[in-house]
Scaffold this active site. Structure first.
Site, PDB file in Angstrom:
ATOM      1  N   GLY A 101      -6.696  -3.548  -6.563  1.00  0.00           N
ATOM      2  CA  GLY A 101      -7.782  -3.633  -6.609  1.00  0.00           C
ATOM      3  C   GLY A 101      -8.804  -4.686  -6.503  1.00  0.00           C
ATOM      4  O   GLY A 101      -7.814  -5.894  -6.375  1.00  0.00           O
ATOM      5  N   THR A 119      -7.117   0.910  -3.010  1.00  0.00           N
ATOM      6  CA  THR A 119      -7.712   1.150  -4.260  1.00  0.00           C
ATOM      7  C   THR A 119      -9.146   1.825  -3.841  1.00  0.00           C
ATOM      8  O   THR A 119      -9.818   2.434  -4.381  1.00  0.00           O
ATOM      9  CB  THR A 119      -7.378  -0.049  -5.752  1.00  0.00           C
ATOM     10  OG1 THR A 119      -6.219  -0.178  -6.362  1.00  0.00           O
ATOM     11  CG2 THR A 119      -8.672   0.753  -6.612  1.00  0.00           C
ATOM     12  N   THR A 134       1.324  -3.885  -7.323  1.00  0.00           N
ATOM     13  CA  THR A 134       0.496  -4.073  -8.281  1.00  0.00           C
ATOM     14  C   THR A 134       1.007  -5.612  -8.745  1.00  0.00           C
ATOM     15  O   THR A 134       1.810  -5.872  -8.843  1.00  0.00           O
ATOM     16  CB  THR A 134       0.063  -3.265  -9.147  1.00  0.00           C
ATOM     17  OG1 THR A 134       1.510  -2.221  -9.283  1.00  0.00           O
ATOM     18  CG2 THR A 134      -0.195  -2.408  -8.057  1.00  0.00           C
ATOM     19  N   CYS A 188       7.874  -1.423  -7.782  1.00  0.00           N
ATOM     20  CA  CYS A 188       6.949  -0.799  -8.815  1.00  0.00           C
ATOM     21  C   CYS A 188       7.351  -1.202  -9.805  1.00  0.00           C
ATOM     22  O   CYS A 188       8.396  -1.481 -10.405  1.00  0.00           O
ATOM     23  CB  CYS A 188       6.844   0.466  -9.035  1.00  0.00           C
ATOM     24  SG  CYS A 188       6.730   1.773  -9.956  1.00  0.00           S
ATOM     25  N   GLY A 224      -6.791  -5.219  -2.350  1.00  0.00           N
ATOM     26  CA  GLY A 224      -7.833  -5.280  -2.577  1.00  0.00           C
ATOM     27  C   GLY A 224      -9.264  -5.606  -1.826  1.00  0.00           C
ATOM     28  O   GLY A 224     -10.035  -5.852  -1.837  1.00  0.00           O
TER      29      GLY A 224
END
Length: 317
Positions: free
Chosen positions: A230, A279, A206, A144, A257
């Site tokens: 995403g 996402t 991410t 994270c 994504g």
């Protein structure tokens, strides 16, 4: 049986199955929902047949409650979402007492996402969650980017292996380690996880990013930087999956994504055995059901009995 009776899915070829085997963990299909993007599933039953999902991964929990980062915590970017939630959660005890009973009742396998800030917290998680009915696996989040120390264990192979070994010692549950793309050699980190006793790798988390309000000369997130998810990060994720697949022998869960059946198939060919959709749940909440309806048709088109036949078949020049 009609297509309507099967929930919209076409009939699978004889002997064919959507089931996937991730080491000792067998899931009904490869379509999972990613941590932090599905709440605790209470908001979704009107849009998603929860019991059809391959697995649900609820929001990451920490040993102690966390209030998260100051707002604003999310901002849309070109083909992506930048977030700095900061692992906002009610803690381990609250999850066990109040969240897990509901999750265990919805009919989908539950994989619990955990984040430890110290090595000894891996022992606490392992001992506490191994005895909870309904949990089929754990996902150790060492990646994270939105909390202090959030990526320490995911960027140092030796530290990562130490934490994995502790969790392995204190749980009999299979577990994945969720890795960060914000490293020089993700294959090296994945190999350390395998050597420490991890059953699976989940990748990617991410990408570290920044959105700027140039008129105010300020970042658009309250935390400054955040994690980008995403469609914008899919090429990075596919590259990481390919590199991890070359480095380890344990199964990989692909993340990053995914918004369509084609995306799923790309991840499988690159080396993932299952995928997590994240996402896309925000802007197309029924995307998992659409993909599950389409998978039998593509299997019939390819003449395959198992999606495992496609895993890692990418031919690089």
């Amino acid at each position: 049986m009609t297509q309507e009776q099967t929930g919209g899915a076409a009939a699978l070829p004889v002997r064919a199955s959507l089931a996937v085997q991730l080491g000792q963990l067998r899931l009904p299909n490869p379509i999972l929902v990613a941590s932090g993007t599905f709440g605790y599933a209470k908001e979704m039953p009107s849009l998603v047949h929860l019991s059809r999902l391959g697995a649900i991964i609820p929001k990451t929990i920490t040993v102690d409650p966390r209030s998260g980062n100051r707002p604003p915590r999310t901002v849309e970017t070109a083909s992506g979402l930048l977030n700095a939630i900061g692992l906002d959660n009610d803690g381990l005890d609250e999850f066990i007492d109040y969240k897990m009973p509901y999750l265990a009742s919805i009919g989908a396998p539950i994989i619990v996402s955990i984040a430890a800030k110290e090595l000894d917290e891996a022992q606490i998680f392992g001992e506490a969650l191994s005895r909870i009915p309904g949990i089929v696996a754990l996902e150790l989040n060492v990646s994270c980017p939105n909390v202090s120390g959030g990526v320490d264990f995911g960027t140092d192979p030796r530290l990562c292996e130490k934490m994995v070994r502790i969790l392995r010692r204190y749980t009999s549950l299979p577990f994945a380690v969720k890795l960060s793309p914000n490293v020089t050699n993700i294959g090296e980190i994945a190999l350390a996880c395998q050597e420490g006793g991890a059953n699976m790798i989940a990748a990617i988390n991410t990408c570290y990013g920044l959105a700027v309000d140039w008129r105010r000369r300020r970042p658009r997130l309250g935390n400054g930087c955040g994690g980008l998810s995403g469609p914008a990060i899919k090429p990075i994720a596919l590259r990481c999956i390919h590199q991890i697949h070359k480095a380890v022998q344990i199964p990989i869960i692909g993340i990053g994504g995914i918004t369509s059946l084609d995306d799923v198939m790309e991840f499988l060919v690159a080396g993932a055995s299952a995928v997590e959709i994240g996402t896309a749940n925000f802007f197309q909440p029924d995307i998992t059901m659409q993909i599950l309806d389409q998978l039998p048709n593509v299997m019939a088109e390819l003449g395959i009995e198992s999606l495992g036949e496609l895993v890692g078949t990418l031919e690089m020049p």
